[in-house]
Design a protein around this motif. Structure first.
Motif, PDB file in Angstrom:
ATOM      1  N   TRP A  16       3.368  13.291   4.327  1.00 63.39           N
ATOM      2  CA  TRP A  16       4.235  12.656   3.342  1.00 63.39           C
ATOM      3  C   TRP A  16       3.469  12.437   2.043  1.00 63.39           C
ATOM      4  CZ3 TRP A  16       2.980  10.324   8.055  1.00 63.39           C
ATOM      5  CH2 TRP A  16       1.949   9.392   8.004  1.00 63.39           C
ATOM      6  N   HIS A  17       4.235  12.256   0.957  1.00 60.97           N
ATOM      7  CA  HIS A  17       3.673  11.844  -0.318  1.00 60.97           C
ATOM      8  C   HIS A  17       3.568  10.320  -0.325  1.00 60.97           C
ATOM      9  CE1 HIS A  17       3.713  15.743  -2.303  1.00 60.97           C
ATOM     10  NE2 HIS A  17       4.897  15.963  -1.762  1.00 60.97           N
ATOM     11  N   HIS A  18       2.524   9.810  -0.946  1.00 58.46           N
ATOM     12  CA  HIS A  18       2.341   8.360  -1.026  1.00 58.46           C
ATOM     13  C   HIS A  18       3.085   7.729  -2.200  1.00 58.46           C
ATOM     14  CE1 HIS A  18      -0.519   7.730   2.201  1.00 58.46           C
ATOM     15  NE2 HIS A  18      -1.218   8.768   1.795  1.00 58.46           N
ATOM     16  N   ASN A  19       3.689   8.561  -3.050  1.00 60.36           N
ATOM     17  CA  ASN A  19       4.298   8.058  -4.284  1.00 60.36           C
ATOM     18  C   ASN A  19       3.273   7.277  -5.107  1.00 60.36           C
ATOM     19  OD1 ASN A  19       6.454   7.822  -6.118  1.00 60.36           O
ATOM     20  ND2 ASN A  19       6.986   5.787  -5.333  1.00 60.36           N
ATOM     21  N   ARG A  42      -1.464  15.082   4.535  1.00 58.50           N
ATOM     22  CA  ARG A  42      -0.994  16.337   5.100  1.00 58.50           C
ATOM     23  C   ARG A  42      -1.875  16.694   6.301  1.00 58.50           C
ATOM     24  NH1 ARG A  42       2.945  15.572   2.707  1.00 58.50           N
ATOM     25  NH2 ARG A  42       3.937  16.783   1.050  1.00 58.50           N
ATOM     26  N   ALA A  89      -1.300  12.316  -1.231  1.00 59.91           N
ATOM     27  CA  ALA A  89      -0.442  12.646  -0.093  1.00 59.91           C
ATOM     28  C   ALA A  89      -1.280  12.687   1.170  1.00 59.91           C
ATOM     29  CB  ALA A  89       0.243  13.999  -0.310  1.00 59.91           C
ATOM     30  N   TYR A 124      -0.527   7.982  -7.586  1.00 60.57           N
ATOM     31  CA  TYR A 124      -1.457   8.897  -8.227  1.00 60.57           C
ATOM     32  C   TYR A 124      -2.833   8.236  -8.283  1.00 60.57           C
ATOM     33  CZ  TYR A 124       1.957  12.335  -9.827  1.00 60.57           C
ATOM     34  OH  TYR A 124       2.894  13.318  -9.865  1.00 60.57           O
ATOM     35  N   PRO A 168      -1.825  13.630  -7.735  1.00 61.39           N
ATOM     36  CA  PRO A 168      -0.941  12.964  -6.770  1.00 61.39           C
ATOM     37  C   PRO A 168      -1.626  12.795  -5.420  1.00 61.39           C
ATOM     38  CG  PRO A 168      -0.299  15.254  -7.034  1.00 61.39           C
ATOM     39  CD  PRO A 168      -1.381  14.997  -8.046  1.00 61.39           C
ATOM     40  N   GLU A 197      -5.379  22.858   0.085  1.00 60.64           N
ATOM     41  CA  GLU A 197      -4.153  22.346   0.714  1.00 60.64           C
ATOM     42  C   GLU A 197      -2.987  23.297   0.558  1.00 60.64           C
ATOM     43  OE1 GLU A 197      -4.410  20.134  -3.337  1.00 60.64           O
ATOM     44  OE2 GLU A 197      -5.764  21.029  -1.857  1.00 60.64           O
ATOM     45  N   HIS A 255      -5.728  10.437   1.863  1.00 61.02           N
ATOM     46  CA  HIS A 255      -5.821   9.488   0.763  1.00 61.02           C
ATOM     47  C   HIS A 255      -7.303   9.305   0.438  1.00 61.02           C
ATOM     48  CE1 HIS A 255      -5.520   5.733  -1.480  1.00 61.02           C
ATOM     49  NE2 HIS A 255      -4.206   5.863  -1.505  1.00 61.02           N
TER      50      HIS A 255
END
Length: 412
Positions: A185-188, A277, A275, A190, A273, A170, A298
């Motif tokens: 985006w980040h999923h916030n 992308r 995300a 882990y 984390p 990535e 994800h």
């Protein structure tokens, strides 16, 4: 500088090493550039062991390439059923291998086994030239090829190739050099991964529990051992890393329920984390992206590696078809066909994984009721369940792939 390669793969991980083999099976001359030292074998298991759910569709790809027998020798755990539930709130779908008409819906395989099988094939083929440990210090795109200036142990050496393939994660340097942007985006959230021992054997059963904080998956590793992937908020993931064994087992047991009896032991644990992308393009001048260099998902439903292997299949088919006609495998027409072939599948998988994640993360009472009803409807409808199983097995939308990629032939 030697005769140009037909293709140079940057990155020798799971997808990159398989890509080198697939392109070579189509008759292309291949260079493989890997920053690390190539594995001499499967190595020792990590703690926790990093595993992938290899779908039935991906098993067929690896079989076509001659890579599956070495993986099968490690006795990967077959996934015979997948149970999907909305936590403990009702609603259930059970997917079964007999209903799907296959030996297994997929297999849980240690990542190191996939890498070792691909590298064994790489070493056995003189048509694949390995440069490792080495990286690319500079890319020079020209009308008839790409010049790659190497660094590391291959420092100072320049390679020429008609097509460069970015399979370098990535954080792809190839993608950046080609000036291909990313969106997402980040999923916030882990993912906590660990190995858990259970009271009762899993017996080929995989479980996906959708919980308010995120999904909890149990994948069979053989006997009474499971690999778990638990999606947590950043603060909860940090706490889980520091809990003692009894506390962690108690929390997992509370979320998972009694289906496997009491949870007995948890091994090493790790987090990473989450995300989404997606590269804005999968191709640029004489350049193609595959795997995580093109898309990052994800982990729900375990589709990431499988999507990358289908990238490899499509690219090898298009490049092989070009070569069989004495065409340049890096020309724009070949790359356009590859990109068109991959956008639909990628969009469908991303919509599937993101849709599941968002649907089950919604605790609004009407949404909870609707998704429980939806699970019940899908669970009782053979046509709807077949669609879901084909997606999980990596067989959705694959009608045109009637021949393998290991025989140098392409079906159109």
């Amino acid at each position: 500088m030697s005769e140009p390669f037909d293709a140079a793969v940057v990155g020798g991980g799971m997808v990159g090493a398989v890509a080198a083999v697939a392109l070579r099976r189509q008759g292309l001359s291949v260079g493989l550039i890997e920053r690390g030292r190539p594995p001499e074998g499967p190595g020792q298991p990590g703690d926790p062991e990093r595993v992938s759910a290899v779908s039935e569709g991906s098993r067929r790809i690896l079989t076509d390439l001659g890579l599956w027998p070495a993986i099968a020798d490690s006795e990967p755990a077959a996934i015979e059923t997948i149970e999907v539930t909305d936590g403990g709130r009702g609603g259930r779908v059970l997917m079964d291998r007999d209903e799907a008409g296959v030996d297994a819906l997929g297999y849980v395989v240690a990542n190191r086994r996939i890498v070792a099988s691909a590298w064994e094939a790489v070493r056995a083929d003189p048509g694949i030239v390995v440069h490792a440990p080495a990286g690319v210090a500079d890319w020079q795109w020209q009308d008839r090829g790409v010049r790659l200036q190497l660094e590391g142990e291959g420092g100072g050496q320049t390679l020429s190739t008609r097509l460069v393939i970015g399979a370098d994660s990535e954080h792809s340097a190839t993608r950046a050099a080609a000036r291909i942007g990313m969106r997402g985006w980040h999923h916030n959230r882990y993912a906590l991964v660990a190995t858990v021992e259970t009271e009762r054997p899993l017996a080929g059963r995989a479980f996906e529990r959708f919980l308010p904080e995120g999904p909890l998956a149990f994948l069979p590793l053989g006997g009474a051992t499971a690999s778990i992937v638990w999606t947590l908020t950043p603060s909860a993931a940090n706490r889980a890393l520091n809990w003692d064994q009894a506390t962690l087992l108690s929390h997992i047991q509370d979320r998972f329920g009694p289906a496997l009896g009491g949870l007995q032991h948890v091994g090493g644990r790790a987090t990473f984390p989450l995300a989404l992308r997606l590269a804005r393009r999968f191709t640029e001048k004489r350049t193609a992206l595959v795997g995580n260099a093109a898309h990052l998902l994800h982990p729900v439903a375990g589709q990431g590696l499988n999507l990358g292997l289908r990238d490899v299949q499509a690219l090898a088919e298009e490049a092989g078809a070009a070569r069989s006609c004495d065409w340049d495998p890096g020309n724009t027409a070949v790359l356009n066909r590859y990109e068109r072939a991959r956008w639909g599948d990628t969009a469908r998988v991303m919509a599937f994984t993101e849709g599941l994640n968002r649907l089950f993360a919604n605790d609004w009472a009407p949404a909870v009721g609707l998704r429980q009803l939806g699970l019940s409807v899908v669970g009782q409808s053979r046509p709807l369940k077949r669609i879901l199983m084909n997606q999980a097995m990596g067989l959705a939308g694959r009608d045109r792939h009637t021949q393998g990629i290991g025989n140098g032939k392409v079906s159109r």
